[in-house]
Motif scaffolding. Structure first.
Motif, PDB file in Angstrom:
ATOM      1  N   ILE A 154      15.584 -14.091 -11.628  1.00 30.24           N
ATOM      2  CA  ILE A 154      14.569 -13.146 -11.152  1.00 30.24           C
ATOM      3  C   ILE A 154      15.186 -11.766 -10.936  1.00 30.24           C
ATOM      4  O   ILE A 154      14.593 -10.744 -11.298  1.00 30.24           O
ATOM      5  N   ILE A 155      16.378 -11.724 -10.375  1.00 29.98           N
ATOM      6  CA  ILE A 155      17.071 -10.446 -10.161  1.00 29.98           C
ATOM      7  C   ILE A 155      17.279  -9.729 -11.487  1.00 29.98           C
ATOM      8  O   ILE A 155      17.076  -8.518 -11.609  1.00 29.98           O
ATOM      9  N   LYS A 156      17.669 -10.484 -12.506  1.00 33.44           N
ATOM     10  CA  LYS A 156      17.881  -9.884 -13.831  1.00 33.44           C
ATOM     11  C   LYS A 156      16.564  -9.381 -14.423  1.00 33.44           C
ATOM     12  O   LYS A 156      16.520  -8.316 -15.045  1.00 33.44           O
ATOM     13  N   ARG A 157      15.484 -10.146 -14.243  1.00 30.19           N
ATOM     14  CA  ARG A 157      14.182  -9.716 -14.756  1.00 30.19           C
ATOM     15  C   ARG A 157      13.748  -8.405 -14.108  1.00 30.19           C
ATOM     16  O   ARG A 157      13.244  -7.496 -14.778  1.00 30.19           O
ATOM     17  N   LEU A 158      13.932  -8.318 -12.799  1.00 26.76           N
ATOM     18  CA  LEU A 158      13.540  -7.099 -12.085  1.00 26.76           C
ATOM     19  C   LEU A 158      14.367  -5.907 -12.550  1.00 26.76           C
ATOM     20  O   LEU A 158      13.833  -4.812 -12.754  1.00 26.76           O
ATOM     21  N   TYR A 159      15.654  -6.123 -12.731  1.00 28.69           N
ATOM     22  CA  TYR A 159      16.531  -5.041 -13.175  1.00 28.69           C
ATOM     23  C   TYR A 159      16.134  -4.560 -14.568  1.00 28.69           C
ATOM     24  O   TYR A 159      16.024  -3.347 -14.815  1.00 28.69           O
ATOM     25  N   ARG A 160      15.889  -5.498 -15.477  1.00 30.34           N
ATOM     26  CA  ARG A 160      15.523  -5.115 -16.838  1.00 30.34           C
ATOM     27  C   ARG A 160      14.186  -4.379 -16.870  1.00 30.34           C
ATOM     28  O   ARG A 160      14.007  -3.423 -17.623  1.00 30.34           O
ATOM     29  N   ALA A 161      13.243  -4.824 -16.038  1.00 35.75           N
ATOM     30  CA  ALA A 161      11.937  -4.166 -15.996  1.00 35.75           C
ATOM     31  C   ALA A 161      12.065  -2.734 -15.504  1.00 35.75           C
ATOM     32  O   ALA A 161      11.468  -1.804 -16.075  1.00 35.75           O
ATOM     33  N   LYS A 162      12.851  -2.520 -14.464  1.00 34.36           N
ATOM     34  CA  LYS A 162      13.017  -1.168 -13.915  1.00 34.36           C
ATOM     35  C   LYS A 162      13.776  -0.268 -14.893  1.00 34.36           C
ATOM     36  O   LYS A 162      13.483   0.930 -15.003  1.00 34.36           O
ATOM     37  N   LYS A 219       0.831  -1.206   0.000  1.00 32.96           N
ATOM     38  CA  LYS A 219       0.000   0.000   0.000  1.00 32.96           C
ATOM     39  C   LYS A 219       0.865   1.256   0.000  1.00 32.96           C
ATOM     40  O   LYS A 219       0.640   2.190  -0.773  1.00 32.96           O
ATOM     41  N   MET A 220       1.860   1.289   0.901  1.00 37.74           N
ATOM     42  CA  MET A 220       2.733   2.463   0.982  1.00 37.74           C
ATOM     43  C   MET A 220       3.495   2.666  -0.317  1.00 37.74           C
ATOM     44  O   MET A 220       3.645   3.796  -0.797  1.00 37.74           O
ATOM     45  N   LEU A 221       3.982   1.568  -0.885  1.00 38.62           N
ATOM     46  CA  LEU A 221       4.730   1.672  -2.134  1.00 38.62           C
ATOM     47  C   LEU A 221       3.856   2.234  -3.245  1.00 38.62           C
ATOM     48  O   LEU A 221       4.285   3.105  -4.008  1.00 38.62           O
ATOM     49  N   ALA A 222       2.623   1.753  -3.340  1.00 40.35           N
ATOM     50  CA  ALA A 222       1.716   2.226  -4.389  1.00 40.35           C
ATOM     51  C   ALA A 222       1.456   3.718  -4.254  1.00 40.35           C
ATOM     52  O   ALA A 222       1.438   4.461  -5.236  1.00 40.35           O
ATOM     53  N   VAL A 223       1.252   4.175  -3.018  1.00 41.86           N
ATOM     54  CA  VAL A 223       1.001   5.595  -2.778  1.00 41.86           C
ATOM     55  C   VAL A 223       2.217   6.431  -3.164  1.00 41.86           C
ATOM     56  O   VAL A 223       2.100   7.476  -3.819  1.00 41.86           O
ATOM     57  N   LEU A 224       3.401   5.960  -2.790  1.00 45.10           N
ATOM     58  CA  LEU A 224       4.616   6.727  -3.072  1.00 45.10           C
ATOM     59  C   LEU A 224       4.959   6.722  -4.554  1.00 45.10           C
ATOM     60  O   LEU A 224       5.477   7.712  -5.087  1.00 45.10           O
ATOM     61  N   VAL A 225       4.670   5.616  -5.231  1.00 47.67           N
ATOM     62  CA  VAL A 225       4.884   5.590  -6.684  1.00 47.67           C
ATOM     63  C   VAL A 225       3.934   6.562  -7.374  1.00 47.67           C
ATOM     64  O   VAL A 225       4.290   7.208  -8.357  1.00 47.67           O
ATOM     65  N   LYS A 226       2.721   6.663  -6.854  1.00 47.22           N
ATOM     66  CA  LYS A 226       1.781   7.649  -7.397  1.00 47.22           C
ATOM     67  C   LYS A 226       2.339   9.058  -7.234  1.00 47.22           C
ATOM     68  O   LYS A 226       2.153   9.918  -8.090  1.00 47.22           O
ATOM     69  N   LEU A 227       3.061   9.294  -6.137  1.00 49.75           N
ATOM     70  CA  LEU A 227       3.654  10.608  -5.878  1.00 49.75           C
ATOM     71  C   LEU A 227       4.878  10.861  -6.752  1.00 49.75           C
ATOM     72  O   LEU A 227       4.981  11.903  -7.403  1.00 49.75           O
ATOM     73  N   PHE A 228       5.799   9.905  -6.783  1.00 47.66           N
ATOM     74  CA  PHE A 228       7.070  10.116  -7.463  1.00 47.66           C
ATOM     75  C   PHE A 228       7.044   9.751  -8.943  1.00 47.66           C
ATOM     76  O   PHE A 228       7.859  10.237  -9.717  1.00 47.66           O
ATOM     77  N   GLY A 229       6.142   8.857  -9.332  1.00 44.50           N
ATOM     78  CA  GLY A 229       6.127   8.372 -10.698  1.00 44.50           C
ATOM     79  C   GLY A 229       6.721   6.978 -10.786  1.00 44.50           C
ATOM     80  O   GLY A 229       7.612   6.614 -10.008  1.00 44.50           O
ATOM     81  N   LEU A 230       6.240   6.207 -11.736  1.00 40.60           N
ATOM     82  CA  LEU A 230       6.683   4.820 -11.876  1.00 40.60           C
ATOM     83  C   LEU A 230       8.166   4.731 -12.221  1.00 40.60           C
ATOM     84  O   LEU A 230       8.835   3.771 -11.859  1.00 40.60           O
ATOM     85  N   SER A 231       8.686   5.745 -12.906  1.00 43.46           N
ATOM     86  CA  SER A 231      10.097   5.713 -13.295  1.00 43.46           C
ATOM     87  C   SER A 231      11.037   5.861 -12.100  1.00 43.46           C
ATOM     88  O   SER A 231      12.232   5.606 -12.209  1.00 43.46           O
ATOM     89  N   GLN A 232      10.514   6.280 -10.942  1.00 41.91           N
ATOM     90  CA  GLN A 232      11.332   6.442  -9.744  1.00 41.91           C
ATOM     91  C   GLN A 232      10.891   5.468  -8.651  1.00 41.91           C
ATOM     92  O   GLN A 232      10.845   5.805  -7.470  1.00 41.91           O
ATOM     93  N   VAL A 233      10.580   4.260  -9.066  1.00 41.23           N
ATOM     94  CA  VAL A 233      10.084   3.266  -8.115  1.00 41.23           C
ATOM     95  C   VAL A 233      11.127   2.937  -7.051  1.00 41.23           C
ATOM     96  O   VAL A 233      10.781   2.612  -5.907  1.00 41.23           O
ATOM     97  N   GLU A 234      12.435   3.050  -7.392  1.00 37.25           N
ATOM     98  CA  GLU A 234      13.470   2.743  -6.402  1.00 37.25           C
ATOM     99  C   GLU A 234      13.425   3.697  -5.223  1.00 37.25           C
ATOM    100  O   GLU A 234      13.686   3.304  -4.079  1.00 37.25           O
ATOM    101  N   ILE A 235      13.080   4.973  -5.476  1.00 35.03           N
ATOM    102  CA  ILE A 235      12.971   5.942  -4.381  1.00 35.03           C
ATOM    103  C   ILE A 235      11.860   5.517  -3.435  1.00 35.03           C
ATOM    104  O   ILE A 235      12.022   5.519  -2.204  1.00 35.03           O
ATOM    105  N   ALA A 236      10.729   5.132  -4.003  1.00 33.89           N
ATOM    106  CA  ALA A 236       9.598   4.678  -3.190  1.00 33.89           C
ATOM    107  C   ALA A 236       9.976   3.429  -2.396  1.00 33.89           C
ATOM    108  O   ALA A 236       9.645   3.310  -1.212  1.00 33.89           O
ATOM    109  N   GLU A 237      10.673   2.513  -3.026  1.00 37.58           N
ATOM    110  CA  GLU A 237      11.088   1.284  -2.338  1.00 37.58           C
ATOM    111  C   GLU A 237      12.015   1.597  -1.168  1.00 37.58           C
ATOM    112  O   GLU A 237      11.898   0.996  -0.092  1.00 37.58           O
TER     113      GLU A 237
END
Length: 411
Positions: A151-159, A11-29
């Protein structure tokens, strides 16, 4: 605490991604991770707060403000009337992001945004399971039966894809939403499966994962865009399975097989809810794999005891499921249903025709069970011995060892 963190981190991650944008998902994480670590350290000293959920949200908001100040872009992200000495305005502005309605909306957006068509399906699923559902890379790898590094590679490529192409956090409409819904449903089902029969935990059953999957499915069912028959079919399936969770393990953490479970302990409210969703899933002409699997589960929860289970109907359903989604696992389950419907010899013959599961302990355990029913003690012991070699979790090894010991005593 594990359940709380897993329940609220998405929930927190979704809210923060809405704030920062999907391209900055690492900041939210990072903010979510810092919030959870701070909670662990603080609660160990001061004890659990009266409202842990509110505590987490306040901490996340404070860390968000700290980050924005450090980046010197706070003024650009809030209303023009912002004044540097107006601390209350900072909180009130962020409070709007953490309203319950906004949280649910943000989660729904996050679920569909990560299923962007420019991201490969396998990466979509990994991203949802890691960020929204809180599974570790090891747990995701176990779900896909592949190495953790993959899985680590998939996540990296997706981001990287999200960052480079600046993919937006938008909920698609119409046909575009329908094209993404299947991936969302699949991710929720994978999350539930890890809870129902964990591949990475000695406890086998992880209630918090099943509860989170049902919560996310409920969220989809409430939204008019995703309130579709297959959504309700998945909900029915999860409710039927979840109704048996408390009967699958004893007080010592040992596995109780279906035929030995105390059916009086099955959750009748969840069974009733599953039946409600199952009826809702019957609207329309489309049949998904979730419809068929829910039908199979309904025969199990509807049987008065193991002996009176309608195995003929279950075998028919597995035939239909194999036509919809052929796989060695479906073929294996179909073979087991055939064995109970038409006799152990038919089950053995059907299992031996299944290819690709020779290194599965479940495959050899099922063979051992059917050999035992035919009185072939030698073959049964060989099958159980092979299953014991392949089983990874202690609880599974204990069940197989008991079967093997019984055959040796009888022999």
């Amino acid at each position: 605490m594990e359940h709380l963190f897993r329940h609220e981190s998405g929930k927190m991650l979704a809210v923060l991604v809405k704030l920062f944008g999907l391209s900055q998902v690492e900041i939210a994480e990072d903010i979510v991770q810092e919030t959870l670590l701070n909670a662990l350290e603080t609660w160990k000293i001061k004890g659990l707060p009266d409202d842990p959920r509110a505590w987490l949200y306040r901490s996340a908001k404070n860390r968000t403000i700290d980050y924005l100040r450090r980046e010197r872009n706070f003024k650009e992200r809030i209303a023009p009337q912002y004044q540097s000495n107006a601390q209350p305005l900072e909180s009130s502005w962020l409070d709007g992001y953490f309203l319950d309605s906004e949280i649910e909306d943000a989660q729904l957006r996050m679920m569909f945004a990560t299923c962007h068509p420019d991201i490969p399906l396998e990466s979509q699923l990994a991203l949802m399971l890691r960020t929204l559902c809180g599974l570790s890379t090891q747990e995701i790898a176990a779900a896909f039966l592949i190495p953790t590094d993959s899985i680590i590679k998939r996540l990296y490529r997706a981001k990287e894809k999200i960052r480079e192409e600046k993919l937006s956090l938008e909920v698609p409409m119409g046909q575009e939403l329908l094209s993404r819904l299947d991936a969302v449903l699949q991710a929720i089902y994978l999350l539930f499966n890890e809870g129902y029969k964990s591949a990475s935990s000695d406890s086998i059953v992880r209630h918090e994962l099943c509860a989170e999957a049902i919560r996310l499915g409920t969220l989809l069912g409430k939204n008019p865009l995703s309130d579709l028959p297959k959504t309700h079919a998945l909900m029915a399936l999860m409710c039927f399975h979840a109704s048996r969770l408390d009967s699958r393990m004893n007080a010592e953490g040992e596995i109780i097989l279906l035929e030995h479970q105390d059916r009086s302990t099955w959750n009748q409210q969840l069974i009733a809810l599953g039946n409600t969703h199952f009826k809702q899933s019957s609207q329309g002409n489309d049949i998904s794999v979730y419809h068929v699997e829910a039908a199979i589960a309904s025969y199990h929860v509807g049987a008065p005891d193991f002996t009176h289970t309608n195995w003929q109907a279950i075998f028919y359903c597995y035939n239909l499921l194999y036509n919809l989604s052929p796989s060695p696992v479906v073929a294996f389950n179909r073979a087991i249903a055939l064995g109970y419907a038409e006799g152990a010899n038919a089950g053995i013959e059907a299992i031996l025709k299944v290819e690709g599961l020779e290194k599965s302990h479940l495959y050899h355990t099922a063979l051992g069970d059917f050999y035992q029913k035919t009185g072939d003690a030698i073959s049964a012991k060989m099958a159980y011995s092979r299953a014991l070699e392949l089983a990874a979790l202690p609880a599974e090894q204990k069940v197989i060892r008991q079967k093997l010991n019984n055959e040796q005593k009888n022999g």
